[in-house]
Every structure is written in structure tokens, then in C-alpha cells.
Write an enzyme that holds these catalytic residues in place. Structure first.
Site, short mmCIF file in Angstrom:
data_model
loop_
_atom_site.label_atom_id
_atom_site.label_comp_id
_atom_site.label_asym_id
_atom_site.label_seq_id
_atom_site.Cartn_x
_atom_site.Cartn_y
_atom_site.Cartn_z
N THR A 1 87.34 126.77 41.16
CA THR A 1 86.96 125.37 41.38
C THR A 1 87.60 124.52 40.28
O THR A 1 87.74 124.97 39.14
CB THR A 1 85.43 125.17 41.38
OG1 THR A 1 84.90 125.56 40.11
CG2 THR A 1 84.77 125.98 42.50
N GLY A 2 88.00 123.31 40.65
CA GLY A 2 88.71 122.48 39.68
C GLY A 2 90.04 123.12 39.33
O GLY A 2 90.42 123.21 38.16
N GLY A 3 90.76 123.53 40.37
CA GLY A 3 92.02 124.26 40.15
C GLY A 3 93.25 123.39 40.24
O GLY A 3 94.36 123.91 40.33
N THR A 4 93.08 122.07 40.24
CA THR A 4 94.24 121.21 40.46
C THR A 4 94.84 120.65 39.18
O THR A 4 95.84 119.94 39.22
CB THR A 4 93.88 120.02 41.38
OG1 THR A 4 92.92 119.19 40.71
CG2 THR A 4 93.30 120.50 42.70
N GLY B 1 94.79 120.96 34.44
CA GLY B 1 94.30 121.55 33.20
C GLY B 1 94.13 123.07 33.26
O GLY B 1 95.00 123.80 33.75
N ILE B 2 93.01 123.53 32.75
CA ILE B 2 92.74 124.97 32.62
C ILE B 2 92.73 125.65 34.00
O ILE B 2 93.29 126.74 34.17
CB ILE B 2 91.38 125.17 31.92
CG1 ILE B 2 91.46 124.67 30.47
CG2 ILE B 2 90.92 126.62 31.99
CD1 ILE B 2 90.11 124.46 29.78
N GLY B 3 92.11 125.01 34.98
CA GLY B 3 92.00 125.61 36.31
C GLY B 3 93.36 125.82 36.95
O GLY B 3 93.62 126.88 37.55
N SER C 1 81.77 125.86 27.06
CA SER C 1 82.48 125.05 26.07
C SER C 1 81.88 125.32 24.70
O SER C 1 80.67 125.59 24.60
CB SER C 1 82.32 123.56 26.39
OG SER C 1 82.77 122.77 25.29
N TYR D 1 76.65 116.42 28.14
CA TYR D 1 77.71 117.41 28.41
C TYR D 1 77.39 118.74 27.72
O TYR D 1 77.47 119.81 28.34
CB TYR D 1 79.06 116.87 27.90
CG TYR D 1 80.19 117.87 28.00
CD1 TYR D 1 80.75 118.20 29.23
CD2 TYR D 1 80.70 118.50 26.86
CE1 TYR D 1 81.79 119.12 29.32
CE2 TYR D 1 81.73 119.42 26.94
CZ TYR D 1 82.28 119.74 28.18
OH TYR D 1 83.30 120.64 28.27
N1 LIG Z 1 90.06 120.62 27.91
C1 LIG Z 1 89.23 121.02 26.98
O1 LIG Z 1 89.50 120.84 25.79
C2 LIG Z 1 87.96 121.75 27.35
C3 LIG Z 1 87.17 122.26 26.32
C4 LIG Z 1 86.01 122.95 26.64
C5 LIG Z 1 85.62 123.12 27.95
N2 LIG Z 1 86.39 122.58 28.93
C6 LIG Z 1 85.93 122.79 30.31
O2 LIG Z 1 86.97 123.36 31.06
C7 LIG Z 1 86.83 122.99 32.43
C8 LIG Z 1 88.14 122.42 32.91
O3 LIG Z 1 88.46 121.35 32.06
P1 LIG Z 1 89.93 120.73 31.95
O4 LIG Z 1 90.01 120.14 30.61
O5 LIG Z 1 90.94 121.71 32.41
O6 LIG Z 1 89.74 119.55 33.00
P2 LIG Z 1 90.80 118.59 33.73
O7 LIG Z 1 92.19 118.80 33.21
O8 LIG Z 1 90.19 117.25 33.68
O9 LIG Z 1 90.72 119.16 35.21
C9 LIG Z 1 89.50 119.19 35.86
C10 LIG Z 1 89.68 119.82 37.21
O10 LIG Z 1 88.40 119.88 37.86
C11 LIG Z 1 88.46 119.10 39.05
N3 LIG Z 1 87.14 118.51 39.23
C12 LIG Z 1 86.49 117.65 38.42
N4 LIG Z 1 85.30 117.33 38.95
C13 LIG Z 1 85.21 118.01 40.12
C14 LIG Z 1 84.22 118.08 41.14
N5 LIG Z 1 83.11 117.37 41.06
N6 LIG Z 1 84.46 118.88 42.19
C15 LIG Z 1 85.60 119.61 42.30
N7 LIG Z 1 86.55 119.57 41.36
C16 LIG Z 1 86.36 118.78 40.30
C17 LIG Z 1 89.58 118.12 38.84
O11 LIG Z 1 90.14 117.60 40.04
P3 LIG Z 1 89.55 116.26 40.72
O12 LIG Z 1 89.39 115.25 39.63
O13 LIG Z 1 90.56 115.88 41.75
O14 LIG Z 1 88.25 116.65 41.34
C18 LIG Z 1 90.58 119.02 38.12
O15 LIG Z 1 91.20 119.90 39.01
C19 LIG Z 1 85.66 122.02 32.48
O16 LIG Z 1 84.50 122.71 32.89
C20 LIG Z 1 85.54 121.55 31.05
O17 LIG Z 1 84.23 121.14 30.75
C21 LIG Z 1 87.54 121.92 28.67
#
Ligand SMILES: NC(=O)c1ccc[n+]([C@@H]2O[C@H](COP(=O)([O-])OP(=O)(O)OC[C@H]3O[C@@H](n4cnc5c(N)ncnc54)[C@H](OP(=O)(O)O)[C@@H]3O)[C@@H](O)[C@H]2O)c1
Length: 248
Positions: free
Chosen positions: A14-17, A19-21, A139, A152
Site C-alpha cells: 500500500t502506498g506503492g506509488t 518514496g519508500i513504497g 517510524s 503522527y
Molecule cells: N520518509 C521518511 O522519512 C519516513 C520516516 C519514517 C516513516 N515513514 C513512513 O513510511 C511510509 C511511507 O512514507 P514515504 O515517506 O515513502 O511517503 P511518500 O513519499 O509521501 O509516499 C506515500 C505513498 O503512500 C500513498 N498514500 C498516502 N496516503 C494514502 C492513502 N490514504 N491511501 C493509499 N495510499 C496512500 C501515496 O500516494 P497517494 O498520495 O497518491 O495516495 C504514496 O504512494 C509512511 O507510513 C511514513 O509514515 C517515512
């Protein structure tokens, strides 16, 4: 030679479009998995599928909407009738200080990060069998106190707790549950944040023992380890991928 730990495995991200996903989806696909990703924005989903290649499939939807989650698993039921790995990763980070927390902020962040994770996992279970692996994205914020991040951080503490309870709930089925907890990761969204917040990058580099942010590939490697049989005796665990930030 690329390993093929996930050849013919059905992997949900989920959220694979972004960042990390997205990076993790590419890594699973490169190791032979049938990858299913979700995201809310159809255009971004289409672009991500082109980047992942290898026959990856996208199912548009919001994880906080159980009907959208049903749509995801209905598609997988039709294609493969099984799920081997769930990476429940979709999440949002928003800030508000205590005293200024609005109800819609609370609802949005809990609905996506907590409710979304619960139903992503619960609705996968009828398709999963022994040997299945569930990885949740937590996180470092779930273990630390950062200004204005109480909601958060509480959602991520809930994620960490789910892995403990679900490990017990699912032990008789041979399904493992673990958490990967990134620290600060260089995603496109993080890059924009750093550009707009003077001094933030320097502060992070000072605070992280390794002196730098993580690359998304470093988080993906940890996810694939937890998803694979290489971690066959690891359960209910939280694997920090944060350059020592929480531990040191
Ligand atoms: N980046 C960091 O430094 C960091 C640190 C600690 C933890 N995390 C965690 O890692 C995970 C991924 O974070 P990221 O930084 O890679 O995020 P990101 O780059 O913002 O990407 C988020 C992804 O999730 C999707 N998404 C967001 N809300 C959604 C929803 N309601 N339903 C379905 N898809 C959804 C987004 O696509 P759409 O917007 O099109 O839905 C996108 O594919 C999150 O759980 C975040 O809390 C990140």
C-alpha cells in the site's frame, strides 16, 4: 546476479506509488514477485507502474476506505487467489502542537495510518497461508518525542503494538508480523521539505549517528529481509532503519 527470493510470490504494497513504497515495489518486482500497489492518485499510480515494470498491477484507492481495500483483494482473488506478503506502508505525516490539534487532523492521520493498516492486514488474511509475512511501516517517531508530532507519533506507536498482538493472534497460522521503522529518509517529499526549511538538513545530520539521511533502497532491503524466509524466526520485531537515531 539478482536473487529471486520472491519468484511467483504475490506481494501487496500500500502506498506503492512514491518514496519508500515505490522503491520497495521495484525491489520485490526485480526478485520475481507479482507486485500489487495502491495509491490515491491514478496518474501517479500509472507512472509508478511504468517505473516498476515486470507486470506490476495498480489498484487505485484510499487505505482508510475499507471498500477500496476490498477492491484490491477482489482483484488479487481473481488473479492469483492468494497473498504471500503484505507491506502495509501507506501513511501520512502531518504536524500540530497540543493545544492546536483539530479533529480533522486527528481523524485523517489515524484513519490512514491506523485504520488503513488494520483493514489492509485483516482483509488480506483469508488469502494468506503458512509462510506468509506481514511487514508494517512504523517510524522512529513512535519511540521518540518530536515537537508538534503527537498524533503522527501515536499512530506509529500503535503500529508497533499491532505487530506484537498480531504475532500472537496469527501464530497458529504460521504468518509472521514485523515492523520496519525508518528514521529520516530521502524521499521526494523529504527533499521538498528540506528545501523549504532552512537548517533542517543540518539538524538531521547532526542528530543521526551515521551523519546522513537514509536512501529509500536501504529501507527496501530491510523490508525484503523481513518479508523473506531469511527472517523465518523473527516475529513481533521492530527493525529500525535510522542510522542509529533511536538506539544510540
Ligand atoms: N520518509 C521518511 O522519512 C519516513 C520516516 C519514517 C516513516 N515513514 C513512513 O513510511 C511510509 C511511507 O512514507 P514515504 O515517506 O515513502 O511517503 P511518500 O513519499 O509521501 O509516499 C506515500 C505513498 O503512500 C500513498 N498514500 C498516502 N496516503 C494514502 C492513502 N490514504 N491511501 C493509499 N495510499 C496512500 C501515496 O500516494 P497517494 O498520495 O497518491 O495516495 C504514496 O504512494 C509512511 O507510513 C511514513 O509514515 C517515512
Amino acid at each position: 546476479m539478482v536473487a529471486e527470493r520472491f519468484k511467483e510470490k504475490v506481494v501487496v504494497i500500500t502506498g506503492g506509488t512514491d518514496g519508500i513504497g515505490l522503491t520497495t515495489a521495484k525491489a520485490f518486482a526485480a526478485e520475481g514477485a507479482h507486485v500489487y500497489i495502491t495509491g490515491r492518485r491514478q496518474e501517479r499510480l500509472d507512472e509508478a507502474l511504468r517505473e516498476i515494470g515486470n507486470g506490476a498491477i495498480g489498484v487505485q484507492g484510499d487505505v482508510s476506505d475499507p471498500v477500496a481495500v476490498d477492491r484490491l483483494y477482489a482483484r488479487i482473488q481473481q488473479d492469483h487467489a492468494r497473498v504471500d506478503v503484505v507491506f502495509a506502508n501507506a501513511g501520512v505525516s502531518e504536524s500540530a502542537p497540543i493545544g492546536g490539534i483539530e479533529e480533522d487532523h486527528f481523524d485523517r492521520v489515524f484513519n490512514i495510518n491506523v485504520k488503513g493498516t488494520v483493514f489492509t492486514v485483516q482483509k488480506a488474511l483469508p488469502l494468506m497461508s503458512a509462510g506468509g509475512s506481514i511487514v508494517l511501516t512504523g517510524s522512529g517517531a513512535g519511540s521518540k518525542g518530536f515537537a508538534n508530532l503527537s498524533i503522527y507519533s501515536a499512530t506509529k506507536a500503535a503500529i508497533r503494538s499491532f505487530a506484537r498482538t498480531w504475532t500472537v493472534d496469527l501464530k497458529s497460522r504460521g504468518i509472521r508480523v514485523n515492523v520496519v521503522s525508518p528514521g529520516m529518509v530521502l524521499t521526494p517529499a523529504m527533499a521538498t521539505y528540506l528545501q523549504n526549511n532552512d537548517g533542517a538538513e543540518e539538524w538531521m545530520k547532526q542528530a543521526i549517528p551515521f551523519g546522513r539521511l537514509a536512501e529509500t533502497e536501504e529501507v527496501a532491503k530491510a523490508v525484503l529481509f523481513l518479508a523473506s524466509s531469511e527472517s523465518s524466526f523473527v516475529g513481533g520485531e521492530e527493525l529500525m532503519v535510522d542510522g542509529g537515531f533511536v538506539a544510540v
